[in-house]
Design a protein around this motif. Structure first.
Motif, PDB file in Angstrom:
ATOM      1  N   LYS A  65      37.938  60.212  28.939  1.00 19.54           N
ATOM      2  CA  LYS A  65      37.370  61.559  28.840  1.00 19.54           C
ATOM      3  C   LYS A  65      36.632  61.757  27.521  1.00 19.54           C
ATOM      4  O   LYS A  65      35.540  62.329  27.477  1.00 19.54           O
ATOM      5  CB  LYS A  65      38.469  62.608  28.982  1.00 19.54           C
ATOM      6  N   ILE A  66      37.220  61.245  26.428  1.00 15.51           N
ATOM      7  CA  ILE A  66      36.581  61.387  25.114  1.00 15.51           C
ATOM      8  C   ILE A  66      35.216  60.708  25.084  1.00 15.51           C
ATOM      9  O   ILE A  66      34.221  61.287  24.628  1.00 15.51           O
ATOM     10  CB  ILE A  66      37.495  60.814  24.019  1.00 15.51           C
ATOM     11  N   MET A  68      33.296  59.732  27.682  1.00 15.60           N
ATOM     12  CA  MET A  68      32.375  60.302  28.652  1.00 15.60           C
ATOM     13  C   MET A  68      31.862  61.664  28.194  1.00 15.60           C
ATOM     14  O   MET A  68      30.688  61.988  28.386  1.00 15.60           O
ATOM     15  CB  MET A  68      33.043  60.387  30.019  1.00 15.60           C
ATOM     16  N   ASP A  69      32.719  62.464  27.561  1.00 14.44           N
ATOM     17  CA  ASP A  69      32.267  63.745  27.011  1.00 14.44           C
ATOM     18  C   ASP A  69      31.226  63.550  25.920  1.00 14.44           C
ATOM     19  O   ASP A  69      30.392  64.434  25.677  1.00 14.44           O
ATOM     20  CB  ASP A  69      33.455  64.534  26.449  1.00 14.44           C
ATOM     21  N   ALA A  70      31.286  62.376  25.257  1.00 12.22           N
ATOM     22  CA  ALA A  70      30.307  62.063  24.211  1.00 12.22           C
ATOM     23  C   ALA A  70      29.050  61.414  24.786  1.00 12.22           C
ATOM     24  O   ALA A  70      28.144  61.027  24.027  1.00 12.22           O
ATOM     25  CB  ALA A  70      30.939  61.148  23.171  1.00 12.22           C
TER      26      ALA A  70
END
Length: 281
Positions: A65-66, A68-70
């Motif tokens: 998630k970290i 992909m959010d970036a």
């Protein structure tokens, strides 16, 4: 390489999910956000071996998630054939005629680490080979500064690999401290085990196997079941059944206030218990 039209560089973080690759990934991403030219990152690749601790899979989900959010591509690769399939079903050509009728690879060992080859190395290399058709792939590898032997081997064998942790002088202890400070604790796995790898690994120390039995009785029960379904002994010195006898014996002695170190008295009584558990011929 075509010097007129060279392939563009493509930077890939090889993520195992352990403390070192996690620290590298988080710190590299932080630097990438402020200076993407100096710290390029195009993709993160994680290989699932089928036999990870549940807490490790939760950790990987957090990291996914970290990244992909970036805006960083996150890829999971996995052999469609499971660990269980290789261990219990696969029948390779065998050089030893005594093993011709044996089913499955059985337990991996120091001289036959088929699990690493079949479930990790070949899968990752196959995926990277596909990327190399279009790119010059640069891999970011999480080897810490105090892993001198592995770093020396890496420099000699894999010139396309980069080892930022070593360049930064980050040790394994530094990496674990960094991860803890950023809120990652793997559900306490590093408080129990020195290294966090596949939970069923026969190459674990007796202390780690003792802790597996103590803290993860459900996984220990699976290990016992796996032992009963295959033909090779778990380790050269102990089967899982024998380890169960040893660890239960140790629990008895500790409850009675007796030492469990390798004294003559301890080993004599342990050998007696192991002999009593052997099936009568």
């Amino acid at each position: 390489m075509n010097e007129i039209n060279p392939k563009p560089e493509y930077w890939v973080l090889s993520l195992s999910g352990g403390k070192d690759s996690t620290a590298l990934g988080l710190e590299w991403l932080a630097r990438h956000k402020t200076d993407p030219v100096t710290y390029p990152l195009h993709e993160v690749v994680y290989c699932d071996t089928w036999m990870e601790f549940p807490a490790m899979m939760e950790h990987i989900n957090q990291l996914e998630k970290i990244f992909m959010d970036a805006g960083i591509k996150f890829t999971r690769v996995q052999n469609p054939k499971s660990f269980d399939w290789f261990m219990f079903e696969y029948q390779p050509k065998r050089h030893n005629p005594e093993l011709q009728d044996k089913k499955g690879q059985s337990w991996p060992g120091p001289q036959a680490r088929w699990c690493t080859a079949e479930l990790k190395t070949r899968i990752i290399n196959r995926y990277l080979a596909h990327l190399r058709e279009e790119y010059t792939v640069i891999q970011l590898i999480g080897l810490a500064a105090d892993e001198e032997y592995r770093l020396e081997r890496e420099h000699n064998q894999n010139p396309e690999h980069r080892h930022p942790l070593a360049e930064w002088g980050w040790t394994e202890a530094d990496c674990l401290k960094y991860c803890y400070s950023h809120g990652f604790d793997w559900g306490g796995l590093y408080e129990i085990f020195h290294r966090v790898s596949c939970w069923c690994c026969p190459l674990q120390s007796l202390e780690e196997l003792r802790n597996l039995r103590k803290h993860f009785p459900d996984l220990w029960a699976k290990l016992l079941d796996m032992e009963h379904r295959t033909w090779r002994t778990f380790r050269a010195d102990y089967s899982v059944d024998q380890l169960e006898i040893r660890f239960a014996f140790e629990d008895e002695r500790l409850a009675a206030g007796l030492p469990i170190n390798r004294t003559r008295e301890f080993m004599t009584e342990l050998r007696k218990r192991l002999a009593e558990a052997e099936p009568q011929k």
